[in-house]
Design a protein around this motif. Structure first.
Motif, PDB file in Angstrom:
ATOM      1  N   LYS A 196      -6.737  41.944 -83.791  1.00 29.65           N
ATOM      2  CA  LYS A 196      -5.387  41.287 -82.788  1.00 29.65           C
ATOM      3  C   LYS A 196      -5.945  39.781 -82.290  1.00 29.65           C
ATOM      4  N   LYS A 197      -4.872  39.168 -81.873  1.00 33.87           N
ATOM      5  CA  LYS A 197      -5.030  37.720 -81.372  1.00 33.87           C
ATOM      6  C   LYS A 197      -5.816  37.706 -79.806  1.00 33.87           C
ATOM      7  N   VAL A 198      -6.846  37.030 -79.633  1.00 37.52           N
ATOM      8  CA  VAL A 198      -7.620  37.001 -78.370  1.00 37.52           C
ATOM      9  C   VAL A 198      -6.134  37.109 -77.335  1.00 37.52           C
ATOM     10  N   LYS A 199      -5.236  36.149 -77.260  1.00 37.72           N
ATOM     11  CA  LYS A 199      -4.114  36.194 -76.319  1.00 37.72           C
ATOM     12  C   LYS A 199      -3.459  37.614 -76.024  1.00 37.72           C
ATOM     13  N   ASN A 200      -3.710  38.532 -76.947  1.00 39.67           N
ATOM     14  CA  ASN A 200      -3.035  39.818 -76.987  1.00 39.67           C
ATOM     15  C   ASN A 200      -3.894  40.797 -76.363  1.00 39.67           C
ATOM     16  N   ILE A 201      -5.197  40.497 -75.999  1.00 38.62           N
ATOM     17  CA  ILE A 201      -6.211  41.212 -75.225  1.00 38.62           C
ATOM     18  C   ILE A 201      -6.464  40.588 -73.941  1.00 38.62           C
ATOM     19  N   PHE A 202      -6.603  39.162 -73.813  1.00 32.76           N
ATOM     20  CA  PHE A 202      -6.879  38.803 -72.717  1.00 32.76           C
ATOM     21  C   PHE A 202      -5.596  37.726 -72.155  1.00 32.76           C
ATOM     22  N   HIS A 203      -5.577  37.504 -70.963  1.00 34.92           N
ATOM     23  CA  HIS A 203      -4.706  36.364 -70.555  1.00 34.92           C
ATOM     24  C   HIS A 203      -5.494  35.290 -69.754  1.00 34.92           C
ATOM     25  N   LEU A 204      -5.037  34.116 -69.552  1.00 34.14           N
ATOM     26  CA  LEU A 204      -5.827  32.996 -68.958  1.00 34.14           C
ATOM     27  C   LEU A 204      -5.444  33.071 -67.268  1.00 34.14           C
ATOM     28  N   ILE A 205      -6.353  33.201 -66.630  1.00 30.33           N
ATOM     29  CA  ILE A 205      -6.522  33.387 -65.060  1.00 30.33           C
ATOM     30  C   ILE A 205      -6.731  32.098 -64.479  1.00 30.33           C
TER      31      ILE A 205
ATOM     32  N   GLU B 184     -20.758  39.762 -64.977  1.00 29.09           N
ATOM     33  CA  GLU B 184     -21.021  41.075 -64.480  1.00 29.09           C
ATOM     34  C   GLU B 184     -21.132  40.824 -62.856  1.00 29.09           C
ATOM     35  N   TYR B 185     -20.458  39.884 -62.544  1.00 32.02           N
ATOM     36  CA  TYR B 185     -20.510  39.403 -60.907  1.00 32.02           C
ATOM     37  C   TYR B 185     -19.136  39.116 -60.476  1.00 32.02           C
ATOM     38  N   ASP B 186     -18.806  39.265 -59.239  1.00 31.96           N
ATOM     39  CA  ASP B 186     -17.638  38.495 -58.612  1.00 31.96           C
ATOM     40  C   ASP B 186     -18.156  37.041 -58.054  1.00 31.96           C
ATOM     41  N   GLY B 187     -17.334  36.230 -58.188  1.00 34.12           N
ATOM     42  CA  GLY B 187     -17.706  34.895 -57.820  1.00 34.12           C
ATOM     43  C   GLY B 187     -16.512  33.677 -57.860  1.00 34.12           C
ATOM     44  N   VAL B 188     -17.068  32.575 -58.048  1.00 36.20           N
ATOM     45  CA  VAL B 188     -16.307  31.214 -58.299  1.00 36.20           C
ATOM     46  C   VAL B 188     -17.111  30.628 -59.464  1.00 36.20           C
ATOM     47  N   THR B 189     -16.191  29.894 -60.164  1.00 32.78           N
ATOM     48  CA  THR B 189     -16.951  29.139 -61.332  1.00 32.78           C
ATOM     49  C   THR B 189     -16.101  27.685 -61.286  1.00 32.78           C
ATOM     50  N   SER B 190     -16.559  26.760 -61.973  1.00 32.03           N
ATOM     51  CA  SER B 190     -15.980  25.355 -62.079  1.00 32.03           C
ATOM     52  C   SER B 190     -14.878  25.390 -62.725  1.00 32.03           C
ATOM     53  N   PRO B 191     -13.725  24.572 -62.276  1.00 35.98           N
ATOM     54  CA  PRO B 191     -12.644  24.453 -62.776  1.00 35.98           C
ATOM     55  C   PRO B 191     -12.368  24.094 -64.207  1.00 35.98           C
ATOM     56  N   ALA B 192     -13.728  23.566 -64.730  1.00 33.44           N
ATOM     57  CA  ALA B 192     -13.805  22.976 -66.084  1.00 33.44           C
ATOM     58  C   ALA B 192     -13.999  24.133 -67.056  1.00 33.44           C
ATOM     59  N   TYR B 193     -14.295  25.572 -66.649  1.00 31.52           N
ATOM     60  CA  TYR B 193     -14.210  26.685 -67.258  1.00 31.52           C
ATOM     61  C   TYR B 193     -12.766  27.351 -67.400  1.00 31.52           C
ATOM     62  N   ASP B 194     -12.494  28.117 -68.240  1.00 29.72           N
ATOM     63  CA  ASP B 194     -11.464  29.094 -68.568  1.00 29.72           C
ATOM     64  C   ASP B 194     -11.854  30.564 -68.091  1.00 29.72           C
ATOM     65  N   ILE B 195     -10.987  31.127 -67.321  1.00 32.81           N
ATOM     66  CA  ILE B 195     -11.437  32.741 -66.853  1.00 32.81           C
ATOM     67  C   ILE B 195     -10.406  33.431 -67.664  1.00 32.81           C
ATOM     68  N   LEU B 196     -10.918  34.355 -68.626  1.00 34.50           N
ATOM     69  CA  LEU B 196     -10.000  35.379 -69.233  1.00 34.50           C
ATOM     70  C   LEU B 196     -10.171  36.612 -68.743  1.00 34.50           C
ATOM     71  N   ARG B 197      -9.163  37.559 -68.447  1.00 33.22           N
ATOM     72  CA  ARG B 197      -8.948  38.630 -67.887  1.00 33.22           C
ATOM     73  C   ARG B 197      -8.345  39.631 -68.893  1.00 33.22           C
ATOM     74  N   PRO B 198      -8.821  40.714 -69.192  1.00 39.54           N
ATOM     75  CA  PRO B 198      -8.210  41.969 -70.089  1.00 39.54           C
ATOM     76  C   PRO B 198      -7.000  42.245 -69.277  1.00 39.54           C
ATOM     77  N   HIS B 199      -5.728  42.503 -70.265  1.00 41.04           N
ATOM     78  CA  HIS B 199      -4.663  43.161 -69.749  1.00 41.04           C
ATOM     79  C   HIS B 199      -4.520  44.565 -70.206  1.00 41.04           C
ATOM     80  N   GLN B 200      -5.691  45.068 -70.917  1.00 43.99           N
ATOM     81  CA  GLN B 200      -5.569  46.457 -71.301  1.00 43.99           C
ATOM     82  C   GLN B 200      -7.018  47.081 -71.240  1.00 43.99           C
ATOM     83  N   GLN B 201      -7.209  48.062 -71.496  1.00 42.56           N
ATOM     84  CA  GLN B 201      -8.492  48.758 -71.383  1.00 42.56           C
ATOM     85  C   GLN B 201      -9.411  48.426 -72.309  1.00 42.56           C
ATOM     86  N   ILE B 202     -10.606  47.661 -72.022  1.00 40.43           N
ATOM     87  CA  ILE B 202     -11.528  47.221 -73.031  1.00 40.43           C
ATOM     88  C   ILE B 202     -12.941  47.607 -72.595  1.00 40.43           C
TER      89      ILE B 202
END
Length: 404
Positions: free
Chosen positions: A26-35, A99-117
């Protein structure tokens, strides 16, 4: 012993090759979406960073690695299970599972799964050399240190996608196996540290106490030397050595010729030489605690001194004295860059046994330190093999080349 899957199919993806017949691609975008979820003002969230060597960690645990942000207002929210991507350094491995909840620099991208992985499976996958090579290929920029991997390109990369139970099984297997490999590496590194400590004690004892443990001792009168043999002298270095400045090497640099030395050893060649013979090289600025013994034609840089001894002392014995008892910290200036002057070295005191004893001690230390260095080299090679095995194991398992 590892086994392969029963059957394979062509993935249709060049970097993957064949994958198990039961796996999807699968393509990465079919597993994760940009948050893109900015943090609230005056938030108290944990500041996270992603590192090439250790993945995603709270910045508070590793503050010496970077500057602390004055505010995290407007930083991206990260939830446990997200994949954090440093767009600039993703191709070098700065990508990983949080493995943590938190915040990170806007220079980073955050990918969140939209299906069970199983996020750990993708953490392992995304940090393999093969996958990183694909990240680099899809990064935008004109030179390595300006490359950026945007989600538009990352999202279109095809990756293997086994079933969720298979992902769990692989992640658990790799957690167990890599933990054991890491323990073995840690043990070997501790053994190397002990060997280096033993070498240092061996040298220090030999150049301050000699080779005969039964001879009477006296106080040397020098704090960092301590007691010495009763018939030994303690002299300033200027009594038997001349200190010379190294010179800038840029005008004499060549593809081959005479070795050019800095504090870390040889790093280039010169078309001429500064000195021919025995000498002890000492750092003048920066790294000042790693002496080098040279007996050949050489050039040394302008941040180094080279010491030439007269016929009253064994140059190799003097080298071992420099390895053990010159307290370089005494010469570290209050500036950010430690430094020594010729006066510092020339007025420094060292032990001065008879010339015959100097040669005996130097010969003894040559033989004993060579054995220790060989043991260290074997341990270092063992560590490299373990790391290589770990890398190959992860790659083969997450791409389906072997079945767990």
């Amino acid at each position: 012993q590892m086994r392969r899957y029963e059957s394979y199919k062509d993935s249709g993806v060049e970097w993957l090759g064949e994958v198990p017949h039961c796996w999807d691609v699968k393509k990465v975008k079919n597993i994760f979406h940009l948050i893109v979820e900015p943090a609230a003002k005056n938030n108290q969230c944990e500041l996270l960073s992603v590192y090439t060597d250790i993945g995603v960690k709270p910045r508070a645990e590793l503050e010496e690695r970077g500057n602390k942000a004055s505010t995290t207002d407007g930083y991206w929210i990260v939830k446990k299970g997200d994949i954090v991507v440093n767009k600039l350094l993703a191709w070098m491995g700065a990508i990983g599972l949080s493995e943590y909840d938190g915040v990170t620099s806007p220079a980073y991208d955050i990918l969140r799964p939209h299906q069970q992985i199983n996020g750990k499976f993708f953490h392992y996958l995304f940090r393999t050399p093969l996958c990183l090579s694909e990240f680099k290929k899809n990064s935008m920029g004109i030179m390595d240190m300006r490359l950026r991997l945007y989600f538009e390109e990352l999202g279109n990369i095809y990756i293997p996608f086994p079933s969720y139970p298979e992902q769990q099984k692989i992640a658990q297997f790799l957690d167990d196996k890599t933990a054991k490999i890491d323990q073995a590496v840690d043990l070997a590194e501790k053994q190397i540290a002990l060997l280096k400590e033993h070498k240092q004690i061996l040298i220090q004892n030999a150049v301050t106490r000699g080779l005969n443990p039964d001879v009477p001792l006296k106080d040397s009168g020098v704090e960092w030397i301590g007691k010495v043999q009763e018939h030994w002298e303690v002299k300033k270095i200027k009594a038997f050595a001349k200190i010379n400045n190294g010179l800038d090497y840029k005008a004499v640099i060549a593809e081959e010729g005479y070795p050019v030395y800095g504090s870390g050893g040889q790093f280039a060649y010169a078309n001429t030489y500064l000195y021919d013979g025995e000498a002890v090289l000492l750092g003048r600025k920066g790294t000042i605690d790693k002496p080098l013994y040279i007996n050949d034609k050489f050039w040394t840089v302008d941040t180094m001194f080279y010491s030439v001894c007269n016929n009253k002392v064994s140059t190799k014995f003097f080298y071992y004295c420099c390895c053990s008892i010159i307290p370089f910290q005494y010469y570290s200036t209050s500036t950010a860059l430690p430094s020594m002057t010729q006066s510092d070295i020339l007025n420094h005191k060292v032990t001065f046994p008879s010339l015959k004893e100097q040669y005996q001690i130097a010969d003894y230390l040559d033989k004993q330190t060579a054995k220790i260095d060989q043991a260290i080299a074997l341990k270092t090679a063992h560590i490299e093999k373990l790391k290589e095995y770990k890398s190959v194991l992860i790659n083969d398992v997450v791409t389906g080349k072997v079945q767990v």
